[in-house]
Scaffold this active site. Structure first.
Site, PDB file in Angstrom:
ATOM      1  N   PHE A   1       0.830  -1.200   0.000  1.00  0.00           N
ATOM      2  CA  PHE A   1       0.000   0.000   0.000  1.00  0.00           C
ATOM      3  C   PHE A   1       0.864   1.248   0.000  1.00  0.00           C
ATOM      4  O   PHE A   1       1.832   1.344   0.761  1.00  0.00           O
ATOM      5  CB  PHE A   1      -0.884   0.058   1.254  1.00  0.00           C
ATOM      6  CG  PHE A   1      -2.002  -0.929   1.298  1.00  0.00           C
ATOM      7  CD1 PHE A   1      -3.267  -0.602   0.835  1.00  0.00           C
ATOM      8  CD2 PHE A   1      -1.802  -2.203   1.836  1.00  0.00           C
ATOM      9  CE1 PHE A   1      -4.318  -1.501   0.891  1.00  0.00           C
ATOM     10  CE2 PHE A   1      -2.833  -3.123   1.896  1.00  0.00           C
ATOM     11  CZ  PHE A   1      -4.102  -2.777   1.421  1.00  0.00           C
ATOM     12  N   ASP A   2       0.501   2.199  -0.820  1.00  0.00           N
ATOM     13  CA  ASP A   2       1.024   3.552  -0.682  1.00  0.00           C
ATOM     14  C   ASP A   2       0.399   4.140   0.590  1.00  0.00           C
ATOM     15  O   ASP A   2      -0.575   3.592   1.114  1.00  0.00           O
ATOM     16  CB  ASP A   2       0.636   4.366  -1.920  1.00  0.00           C
ATOM     17  CG  ASP A   2       1.102   5.799  -1.852  1.00  0.00           C
ATOM     18  OD1 ASP A   2       2.254   6.026  -1.442  1.00  0.00           O
ATOM     19  OD2 ASP A   2       0.312   6.695  -2.197  1.00  0.00           O
ATOM     20  N   LEU A   3       0.917   5.266   1.066  1.00  0.00           N
ATOM     21  CA  LEU A   3       0.365   5.888   2.270  1.00  0.00           C
ATOM     22  C   LEU A   3      -0.501   7.106   1.939  1.00  0.00           C
ATOM     23  O   LEU A   3      -1.722   7.069   2.065  1.00  0.00           O
ATOM     24  CB  LEU A   3       1.499   6.303   3.215  1.00  0.00           C
ATOM     25  CG  LEU A   3       1.067   7.010   4.510  1.00  0.00           C
ATOM     26  CD1 LEU A   3       0.199   6.110   5.383  1.00  0.00           C
ATOM     27  CD2 LEU A   3       2.283   7.506   5.290  1.00  0.00           C
TER      28      LEU A   3
END
Length: 239
Positions: free
Chosen positions: A7-9
């Site tokens: 996941f990106d943040l």
């Protein structure tokens, strides 16, 4: 289907526009540039700060590094927590974790900040691996972050196979060839083209969320494998 999920943040797990744009605004002010419209600073959400300061405001590298110093001055003073978790994200992560998925965060934000943000919002417990960039400017490109996250998350044999094929002979990047050689158990979730491009470097599924900060048409042009509009829809795809 997906056993390993990155996941990106910013713009994916958390809505970080207030903190990032205000810190950029502060840095520009300190550099003698006034930008009253925070919406114009949305493109700073996602890519490395140095690239953005140079591209969008014409700073050279030395000036860009100075601007980053000003940015972090305000960010450390409180901007780091001027964001919020998107509704439904924590429930999704808890569900994925309970079902045995292996989860990682792969962000271009400095890792020390990523860890602090995840701890602050109670999300760190859901991730096996957290990878960000270095405060010294190392590992800022998305493909570098993705590679380190995959190295830490995947079984060694799978990671080695993935990197061997990437660094070996060039392959046909047509859609047909890309789909034929993808690794079906691994996915990258993000909101910008950089996340899609990072996923494609390793032939893993790119799942793009349109509720983040991509410009109109950006995710389609980048060739995202799947585009979802809501956290609920994201959950349906990942489950």
């Amino acid at each position: 289907m997906y056993q390993y999920i990155l996941f990106d943040l910013d713009g994916t797990l958390t809505d970080s526009k207030p903190g990032i744009t205000r810190c950029v605004q502060y840095a520009l002010h300190k550099m003698g540039i006034e930008e009253p419209d925070l919406d114009k600073l949305e493109p700073f959400i996602g890519p490395p700060l140095l690239d953005s300061f140079c591209e969008f405001y014409g700073l050279d590298e030395a000036q860009g590094q100075q601007a980053i110093g000003y940015y972090r001055e305000r960010f450390n003073a409180g901007g780091i927590f001027e964001n919020q978790v998107y509704p439904g994200v924590e429930e999704l992560l808890a569900d994925l974790r309970a079902s045995g998925k292996k989860l990682a965060v792969a962000s271009s934000k400095p890792q020390v900040y990523v860890e602090q943000i995840l701890e602050h919002f109670g999300l760190r417990v859901y991730f096996d691996v957290v990878v960000g960039s270095g405060l010294d400017g190392t590992r800022t490109k998305k493909e570098e972050v993705v590679e380190e996250a995959l190295r830490c998350l995947l079984p060694e044999e799978l990671f080695q196979k993935m990197t061997d094929s990437r660094h070996g002979e060039a392959y046909d990047r047509s859609r047909e060839e890309y789909n034929r050689t993808k690794y079906p158990s691994v996915a990258m979730v993000g909101d910008r083209r950089f996340d899609v491009e990072g996923a494609k470097e390793y032939r893993i599924t790119s799942i793009a969320v349109s509720y983040g900060y991509a410009a109109p048409g950006e995710l389609d042009e980048a060739g995202a494998d799947v585009i979802v509009e809501t956290v609920k829809e994201l959950g349906e795809v990942l489950r």
